[in-house]
Design a protein around this motif. Structure first.
Motif, PDB file in Angstrom:
ATOM      1  N   LYS A   3       0.833  -1.197   0.000  1.00 23.47           N
ATOM      2  CA  LYS A   3       0.000   0.000   0.000  1.00 23.47           C
ATOM      3  C   LYS A   3       0.874   1.257   0.000  1.00 23.47           C
ATOM      4  CE  LYS A   3      -3.581   2.498   2.543  1.00 23.47           C
ATOM      5  NZ  LYS A   3      -4.524   2.510   3.682  1.00 23.47           N
ATOM      6  N   THR A   4       1.993   1.205   0.705  1.00 21.80           N
ATOM      7  CA  THR A   4       2.905   2.351   0.727  1.00 21.80           C
ATOM      8  C   THR A   4       3.423   2.663  -0.668  1.00 21.80           C
ATOM      9  OG1 THR A   4       3.577   1.906   3.020  1.00 21.80           O
ATOM     10  CG2 THR A   4       5.077   3.226   1.672  1.00 21.80           C
ATOM     11  N   ARG A   5       3.717   1.627  -1.439  1.00 17.69           N
ATOM     12  CA  ARG A   5       4.185   1.843  -2.814  1.00 17.69           C
ATOM     13  C   ARG A   5       3.081   2.449  -3.684  1.00 17.69           C
ATOM     14  NH1 ARG A   5       7.224  -2.974  -1.760  1.00 17.69           N
ATOM     15  NH2 ARG A   5       5.559  -4.312  -2.576  1.00 17.69           N
ATOM     16  N   ILE A   6       1.842   1.998  -3.465  1.00 17.92           N
ATOM     17  CA  ILE A   6       0.717   2.572  -4.225  1.00 17.92           C
ATOM     18  C   ILE A   6       0.579   4.064  -3.914  1.00 17.92           C
ATOM     19  CG2 ILE A   6      -1.804   2.573  -4.467  1.00 17.92           C
ATOM     20  CD1 ILE A   6      -1.720  -0.454  -3.975  1.00 17.92           C
ATOM     21  N   LEU A   7       0.595   4.407  -2.630  1.00 12.87           N
ATOM     22  CA  LEU A   7       0.431   5.806  -2.232  1.00 12.87           C
ATOM     23  C   LEU A   7       1.601   6.665  -2.704  1.00 12.87           C
ATOM     24  CD1 LEU A   7      -0.924   5.262   1.399  1.00 12.87           C
ATOM     25  CD2 LEU A   7      -2.220   6.041  -0.602  1.00 12.87           C
ATOM     26  N   ARG A   8       2.756   6.076  -2.766  1.00 13.91           N
ATOM     27  CA  ARG A   8       3.941   6.828  -3.202  1.00 13.91           C
ATOM     28  C   ARG A   8       3.908   7.114  -4.698  1.00 13.91           C
ATOM     29  NH1 ARG A   8       8.809   3.164  -2.708  1.00 13.91           N
ATOM     30  NH2 ARG A   8       7.917   2.470  -4.686  1.00 13.91           N
TER      31      ARG A   8
ATOM     32  N   ASP B 123      -8.942  -2.860  -2.320  1.00 16.52           N
ATOM     33  CA  ASP B 123      -8.663  -4.260  -1.967  1.00 16.52           C
ATOM     34  C   ASP B 123      -7.625  -4.342  -0.838  1.00 16.52           C
ATOM     35  OD1 ASP B 123     -10.430  -5.188  -3.857  1.00 16.52           O
ATOM     36  OD2 ASP B 123      -8.898  -5.364  -5.424  1.00 16.52           O
ATOM     37  N   PHE B 124      -6.593  -3.520  -0.935  1.00 16.46           N
ATOM     38  CA  PHE B 124      -5.575  -3.510   0.117  1.00 16.46           C
ATOM     39  C   PHE B 124      -6.155  -2.995   1.427  1.00 16.46           C
ATOM     40  CE2 PHE B 124      -2.564  -3.757  -3.457  1.00 16.46           C
ATOM     41  CZ  PHE B 124      -1.699  -4.726  -2.962  1.00 16.46           C
ATOM     42  N   ASN B 125      -6.975  -1.961   1.355  1.00 15.01           N
ATOM     43  CA  ASN B 125      -7.597  -1.441   2.571  1.00 15.01           C
ATOM     44  C   ASN B 125      -8.471  -2.492   3.246  1.00 15.01           C
ATOM     45  OD1 ASN B 125      -6.455   1.103   2.544  1.00 15.01           O
ATOM     46  ND2 ASN B 125      -8.149   2.051   1.424  1.00 15.01           N
ATOM     47  N   LEU B 126      -9.218  -3.237   2.451  1.00 16.67           N
ATOM     48  CA  LEU B 126     -10.094  -4.271   2.998  1.00 16.67           C
ATOM     49  C   LEU B 126      -9.294  -5.320   3.746  1.00 16.67           C
ATOM     50  CD1 LEU B 126     -12.979  -5.505   3.147  1.00 16.67           C
ATOM     51  CD2 LEU B 126     -12.395  -6.771   1.056  1.00 16.67           C
ATOM     52  N   ARG B 127      -8.246  -5.818   3.106  1.00 15.07           N
ATOM     53  CA  ARG B 127      -7.459  -6.887   3.736  1.00 15.07           C
ATOM     54  C   ARG B 127      -6.654  -6.359   4.923  1.00 15.07           C
ATOM     55  NH1 ARG B 127      -8.103 -11.408   5.558  1.00 15.07           N
ATOM     56  NH2 ARG B 127      -6.251 -12.696   5.776  1.00 15.07           N
ATOM     57  N   MET B 128      -6.168  -5.120   4.837  1.00 19.59           N
ATOM     58  CA  MET B 128      -5.439  -4.545   5.971  1.00 19.59           C
ATOM     59  C   MET B 128      -6.362  -4.357   7.172  1.00 19.59           C
ATOM     60  SD  MET B 128      -2.790  -1.769   4.288  1.00 19.59           S
ATOM     61  CE  MET B 128      -2.042  -1.349   5.864  1.00 19.59           C
ATOM     62  N   ALA B 129      -7.622  -4.017   6.931  1.00 14.69           N
ATOM     63  CA  ALA B 129      -8.572  -3.881   8.031  1.00 14.69           C
ATOM     64  C   ALA B 129      -8.859  -5.244   8.668  1.00 14.69           C
ATOM     65  CB  ALA B 129      -9.862  -3.246   7.539  1.00 14.69           C
ATOM     66  N   GLN B 130      -8.937  -6.290   7.842  1.00 13.01           N
ATOM     67  CA  GLN B 130      -9.186  -7.627   8.371  1.00 13.01           C
ATOM     68  C   GLN B 130      -8.019  -8.118   9.235  1.00 13.01           C
ATOM     69  OE1 GLN B 130      -9.925  -9.536   4.583  1.00 13.01           O
ATOM     70  NE2 GLN B 130     -12.142  -9.567   4.911  1.00 13.01           N
ATOM     71  N   THR B 131      -6.805  -8.005   8.701  1.00  9.59           N
ATOM     72  CA  THR B 131      -5.636  -8.461   9.476  1.00  9.59           C
ATOM     73  C   THR B 131      -5.352  -7.510  10.633  1.00  9.59           C
ATOM     74  OG1 THR B 131      -4.183  -7.321   7.904  1.00  9.59           O
ATOM     75  CG2 THR B 131      -4.575  -9.661   7.538  1.00  9.59           C
TER      76      THR B 131
ATOM     77  N   ILE C 209     -14.198  -5.350  15.352  1.00  7.83           N
ATOM     78  CA  ILE C 209     -13.220  -4.285  15.145  1.00  7.83           C
ATOM     79  C   ILE C 209     -13.092  -3.934  13.662  1.00  7.83           C
ATOM     80  CG2 ILE C 209     -10.762  -3.691  15.384  1.00  7.83           C
ATOM     81  CD1 ILE C 209     -10.725  -5.489  17.873  1.00  7.83           C
ATOM     82  N   PHE C 210     -13.251  -4.922  12.795  1.00  9.63           N
ATOM     83  CA  PHE C 210     -13.036  -4.762  11.355  1.00  9.63           C
ATOM     84  C   PHE C 210     -13.774  -3.564  10.736  1.00  9.63           C
ATOM     85  CE2 PHE C 210     -14.978  -6.138   7.218  1.00  9.63           C
ATOM     86  CZ  PHE C 210     -13.905  -5.768   6.407  1.00  9.63           C
ATOM     87  N   PRO C 211     -15.101  -3.425  10.903  1.00 12.24           N
ATOM     88  CA  PRO C 211     -15.775  -2.279  10.264  1.00 12.24           C
ATOM     89  C   PRO C 211     -15.336  -0.939  10.850  1.00 12.24           C
ATOM     90  CG  PRO C 211     -17.288  -3.463  11.716  1.00 12.24           C
ATOM     91  CD  PRO C 211     -16.071  -4.301  11.594  1.00 12.24           C
TER      92      PRO C 211
ATOM     93  N   GLN D 227     -10.181   4.184   7.968  1.00 14.73           N
ATOM     94  CA  GLN D 227      -9.467   4.257   6.689  1.00 14.73           C
ATOM     95  C   GLN D 227     -10.160   5.211   5.727  1.00 14.73           C
ATOM     96  OE1 GLN D 227      -9.262   0.248   5.235  1.00 14.73           O
ATOM     97  NE2 GLN D 227      -7.275  -0.165   6.183  1.00 14.73           N
ATOM     98  N   GLU D 228     -11.477   5.087   5.644  1.00 16.81           N
ATOM     99  CA  GLU D 228     -12.226   5.920   4.708  1.00 16.81           C
ATOM    100  C   GLU D 228     -12.103   7.402   5.075  1.00 16.81           C
ATOM    101  OE1 GLU D 228     -14.141   7.022   1.441  1.00 16.81           O
ATOM    102  OE2 GLU D 228     -13.480   4.975   1.923  1.00 16.81           O
TER     103      GLU D 228
END
Length: 367
Positions: free
Chosen positions: A161-166, A180-188, A241-243, A249-250
């Motif tokens: 995600k850092t590379r995407i934002l950069r 997609d990355f935000n979704l999985r990062m919220a889950q983990t 916690i996930f939602p 994030q949003e």
């Protein structure tokens, strides 16, 4: 849990070493820069497949050599284990338990638990949140395989995600994958927060009484978990916690795009430490800092014991020399039970140790 013996090849300054240890107290003595800390580092590496003072495994390999080897013979959960770590400059490390190759370092969880205290642990109190997260991660990864797996995945997602934002302004198509990355990062991330909160709750139970006795009843230690603000109850289930993480994030989406950094998630968590209601990071003296850090480590040792029924291996690297006589006596009085390794200089007189096996190290050799 007992480390019965260890074998090293080309690890740090050890060309080769093969040592058998006492199940009780092991004193590793020698002059400075001879390899005492390296030996404790090797023992600790077998519990998490990571080093407390090296970012990359290649730093553990002796200069001029392409690979290194660590092998430990253990007694854990009434079973014998042989753990091996094969390190290479040009390939991924390989981990084995009783000859079976492990897919991830998380599979080491519960085999060998260690608690290490070293001079660098002063940073645990004085430095930024990254040091305290590292402490939490090291402890919880040894106890909970699910946490270790979630942490490894979260770190990979964070890097991606850092590379995407950069790079998104130069390559706008990258933003198509951001959700997609935000979704999985919220889950983990929800898994990380859940386990961190429960570990800190236990730490609040064990560390303050130790610190109170350690300080002669003069100070009160308090611990607080700081995580993502939208998380109402960090001890709730990851599903709850996930939602809440997704909401955070949003709300930070545009700020992340503008800053080109990950601003939302448990990678910014902190464990705040207070003494008598004041920030230990800002106001504690060096002696108070050392006492607080050691109280956290001894508190984590209690958690390991009550969680697993076995004492973790305690590694004290050049710790007693930094303490006055009263604090030395306190530490030595709290390490009964379980296996202990203590490093010291040749001329140090360590009183009250009782029965011990003494190893003398010189230039990476057992002499």
């Amino acid at each position: 849990m007992i480390v019965k013996g260890i074998e090293l090849d080309f690890f740090r300054n050890y060309l080769h070493m093969d040592a058998k240890f006492s199940p009780e107290l092991n004193v590793i003595c020698g002059e400075n820069a001879q390899g005492k800390t390296n030996l404790l580092e090797a023992v600790a590496y077998l519990s998490t497949a990571s080093s407390h003072r090296a970012r990359y495994d290649k730093e553990l390999i002796q200069f001029g050599v392409d690979s290194a080897f660590i092998k430990g013979e253990l007694l854990s959960r009434d079973r014998d284990f042989t753990l091996e770590a094969r390190l290479s400059r040009n390939a991924r490390k390989q981990l084995f338990s009783n000859g079976v190759r492990l897919k991830t370092a998380g599979e080491l969880a519960g085999v060998l638990n260690t608690v290490l205290f070293c001079p660098e642990d002063l940073y645990l109190i004085r430095e930024g949140a990254v040091e305290r997260r590292r402490f939490l991660d090291s402890c919880i990864c040894q106890l909970r395989p699910r946490y270790a797996a979630a942490l490894a995945e979260y770190r990979k997602l964070y890097d991606q995600k850092t590379r995407i934002l950069r790079d998104w302004e130069e390559k706008p198509s990258l933003l198509e994958t951001l959700d997609d990355f935000n979704l999985r990062m919220a889950q983990t991330g929800a898994v990380l927060i859940h386990y961190r909160a429960h570990f800190i709750r236990k730490l609040r139970e064990y560390a303050p009484p130790i610190h109170r006795e350690f300080s002669g009843g003069r100070e009160i230690l308090a611990l607080r978990y700081e995580t993502v603000k939208t998380v109402v109850d960090p001890e709730a289930s990851p599903k709850e916690i996930f939602p809440q993480l997704l909401d955070h994030q949003e709300s930070h989406r545009q700020a992340e795009l503008d800053a080109r950094q990950c601003l939302s998630g448990p990678h910014k968590d902190d464990l705040t430490v207070e003494l008598d209601g004041m920030s230990a990071k800002q106001f504690a003296s060096q002696g108070q800092t050392r006492t607080a850090a050691l109280s956290l480590k001894l508190g984590s040792r209690e958690i390991f014991f009550h969680d697993t029924g076995e004492w973790p291996v305690l590694l004290l690297d050049d710790v007693l020399s930094e303490l006055d006589a009263r604090r030395q006596a306190f530490v030595l009085g709290h390490i009964n039970g379980g296996q202990v390794f203590i490093t010291c200089c040749e001329d140090e007189k360590l009183e009250g140790l009782g029965r011990e096996k003494v190893f003398r190290i010189h230039a990476g050799r057992l002499v």
